[in-house]
Every structure is written in C-alpha cells, then in structure tokens.
Design a protein around this motif. Structure first.
Motif, mmCIF file in Angstrom:
data_model
loop_
_atom_site.group_PDB
_atom_site.id
_atom_site.type_symbol
_atom_site.label_atom_id
_atom_site.label_comp_id
_atom_site.label_asym_id
_atom_site.label_seq_id
_atom_site.Cartn_x
_atom_site.Cartn_y
_atom_site.Cartn_z
ATOM 1 N N ALA A 184 26.522 26.242 62.042
ATOM 2 C CA ALA A 184 26.516 24.774 62.009
ATOM 3 C C ALA A 184 27.581 24.241 61.052
ATOM 4 O O ALA A 184 28.283 23.270 61.363
ATOM 5 C CB ALA A 184 25.129 24.274 61.596
ATOM 6 N N VAL A 185 27.711 24.880 59.896
ATOM 7 C CA VAL A 185 28.685 24.408 58.901
ATOM 8 C C VAL A 185 30.106 24.517 59.439
ATOM 9 O O VAL A 185 30.899 23.559 59.351
ATOM 10 C CB VAL A 185 28.545 25.207 57.587
ATOM 11 C CG1 VAL A 185 29.703 24.891 56.642
ATOM 12 C CG2 VAL A 185 27.211 24.889 56.911
ATOM 13 N N PHE A 186 30.460 25.655 60.021
ATOM 14 C CA PHE A 186 31.805 25.824 60.556
ATOM 15 C C PHE A 186 32.057 24.880 61.729
ATOM 16 O O PHE A 186 33.178 24.376 61.894
ATOM 17 C CB PHE A 186 32.033 27.277 60.988
ATOM 18 C CG PHE A 186 32.382 28.196 59.856
ATOM 19 C CD1 PHE A 186 33.476 27.943 59.043
ATOM 20 C CD2 PHE A 186 31.626 29.335 59.607
ATOM 21 C CE1 PHE A 186 33.813 28.786 58.003
ATOM 22 C CE2 PHE A 186 31.952 30.193 58.570
ATOM 23 C CZ PHE A 186 33.039 29.912 57.752
ATOM 24 N N SER A 187 31.035 24.643 62.550
ATOM 25 C CA SER A 187 31.199 23.729 63.682
ATOM 26 C C SER A 187 31.479 22.306 63.201
ATOM 27 O O SER A 187 32.360 21.615 63.736
ATOM 28 C CB SER A 187 29.943 23.742 64.559
ATOM 29 O OG SER A 187 29.730 25.009 65.131
ATOM 30 N N VAL A 188 30.722 21.862 62.197
ATOM 31 C CA VAL A 188 30.936 20.510 61.667
ATOM 32 C C VAL A 188 32.297 20.414 60.976
ATOM 33 O O VAL A 188 33.011 19.404 61.122
ATOM 34 C CB VAL A 188 29.794 20.135 60.703
ATOM 35 C CG1 VAL A 188 30.105 18.832 59.984
ATOM 36 C CG2 VAL A 188 28.475 20.017 61.462
ATOM 37 N N LEU A 189 32.691 21.448 60.233
ATOM 38 C CA LEU A 189 34.009 21.448 59.600
ATOM 39 C C LEU A 189 35.120 21.380 60.648
ATOM 40 O O LEU A 189 36.128 20.679 60.457
ATOM 41 C CB LEU A 189 34.178 22.692 58.725
ATOM 42 C CG LEU A 189 33.398 22.716 57.414
ATOM 43 C CD1 LEU A 189 33.587 24.054 56.719
ATOM 44 C CD2 LEU A 189 33.831 21.576 56.498
#
Length: 265
Positions: A208-213
């Motif tokens: 989720a973090v990499f997708s949002v970044l």
C-alpha cells in the motif's frame, strides 16, 4: 526453500512461446517493413494461450511472475496496435526478449493458488492492477525510445525509431494519464472494498505504501507537465521513479515473499 513448480504442459507451452518470440524477432528483422509485424503474431497468440492456460488449466495461480507476464503481453498488444498507426516503429528484438523472458519466469515461478473463498470482485481488482502496470510499462518503453531518439539527435546519428520526438512524447504522457486513472481506480477500490477483497480492513503494508508513493509521484509528474511544461530528461526521470515505486508495490513484495523467503501466502 521449496518453490511451487509449474506443470509439464505449462513448461512446454512456455518454451514454445519463448522460441516463437526469438524466431519471430529474427524473421521480422529480415522482412519488409510492411510485413515484419506479422512475424511476432504467433508468439503473441501463444503468449495469450500460456496466460489463459495458467489460469484455466488447473487451480488459478497468481504471483509476481504472472503479473510480469501479463504486463509484457499488454505491452506487446499496445505495440501491435501502434504498429498499425506507426509502421516505422522498430523494437522487435527488445519486445521479443521481454515476452520470452516474461513467459519463462511465469513458468518458473507460478505463484500462489487463488483461494476458492476469494471475493468475486478479486478478478476485477487484479485486472485493474495489471492494466495499470501495462499502461505504465508502455509509458516507460516510449520514454526510453524518446530518450534514445533525443540522444541520437544530439549526436547527429541515424534515428532507428523514425518517429518524431514530439509524437513519442505525446504517446508517453497519454499512457501516463491512462495509467494514472487506472491506478487511482485500483487504490480507491482497494481502500473502499478491502474487507470484501482481502477479508480485512485497509492495511498500510509496504504494498500500500509503495502504491500510494507511486500515485503521488505520477500526480506530481502530470501536474508539473500541465502547470510548468515539464518535458525531456527531467520528466523521464520522474516517470522512471514512479514506475520503480509501482513495480516494488506488488511485483517487488511478491518476489521477496515467493523467491527470497520461499512463501506463497
């Protein structure tokens, strides 16, 4: 570490597909420009068959290699459509290598079986994600062609692409915009329907973090282009950064789980 293995029929189809890509690229390089794209058609069809067989020939599996294989097939599909509009595009060896490696990876690392209790919305969610990967991969490929053409112009060497630089730039950002729209839809669906899809509320894991970044990076790129006219090498670097973050979001995390840690769940 014990990795899941593909069936003999899956391996046979993957090997035949990889050979078809190599033969198609070799034949295309010696064919007339108007017919060269036909040489890759059998490999493209076999690749589609390999993807279908991996999902319909037994228990459906999915993982980082399957995602890469589907992404490569989408890029090849986009190339085939563009080839009708721009016959001067010539990237056969690179695309043949991409398709051949991707289909062999999918056979080597078939991924985890999808649970029978998975949400009926899961296929739609995966389709959105893979389509998003495919569009951004096409954007990266066009950005690479654009950078190569710009470098050849500065060095006063013969251009291999023959596509005008502005055309390549328009195509690149067209794919970025479409990919951004699908990435936004994928994130919204994952946030709103996380419990139905995964049986739990939205979790801020590294996927989720990499997708949002990645979403933020692409948003900055599109905003910078619209407001400040970003283009050229600086815009390409931002695109590469966003694509790398997006690659790490699913493919990278699943690669670590399936290959480095030897886990399929």
């Amino acid at each position: 570490m014990i990795l899941p293995s593909a069936s003999p029929s899956t391996w046979l189809l993957a090997l035949v597909t990889a050979a078809a890509y190599a033969i198609g690229a070799a034949v295309a390089s010696r064919s007339q420009a108007s017919r060269s794209h036909l040489a890759m058609a059998p490999a493209w069809a076999l690749h589609a068959g390999a993807i279908g067989w991996s999902q319909l020939g037994g228990a459906p599996h999915f993982g980082f290699a399957a995602a890469l294989s589907m992404t490569a097939w989408l890029v090849l599909t986009i190339y085939a459509l563009e080839r009708e509009l721009f016959p001067q595009m010539r990237t056969r060896w690179a695309l043949g290598a991409l398709g051949g490696v991707a289909v062999l990876l999918a056979a080597l690392f078939p991924g985890r079986p999808l649970q029978a209790t998975a949400s009926p919305w899961m296929p739609l969610h995966l389709t959105l994600g893979i389509a998003c990967y495919g569009l951004f991969a096409a954007a990266v490929a066009h950005a690479w062609l654009m950078s190569r053409a710009e470098r050849q112009m500065r060095q006063a060497t013969q251009l291999h692409s023959s596509l005008p630089l502005l055309t390549l730039e328009r195509l690149t950002f067209r794919f970025v915009r479409w990919g951004f729209a699908l990435l936004s839809a994928t994130l919204v669906a994952g946030w709103l329907f996380s419990e139905q899809l995964y049986g739990r509320a939205w979790l801020w894991d590294h996927k989720a973090v990499f997708s949002v970044l990645a979403w933020v990076t692409f948003a900055v790129l599109l905003l910078g282009r619209a407001r400040f006219g970003w283009r050229g090498r600086n815009a390409v670097r931002v695109l590469y950064a966003g694509a790398m973050l997006l690659l790490l979001a699913y493919v990278g995390s699943r690669f670590v789980l399936e290959v480095v840690l030897g886990r399929t769940t």
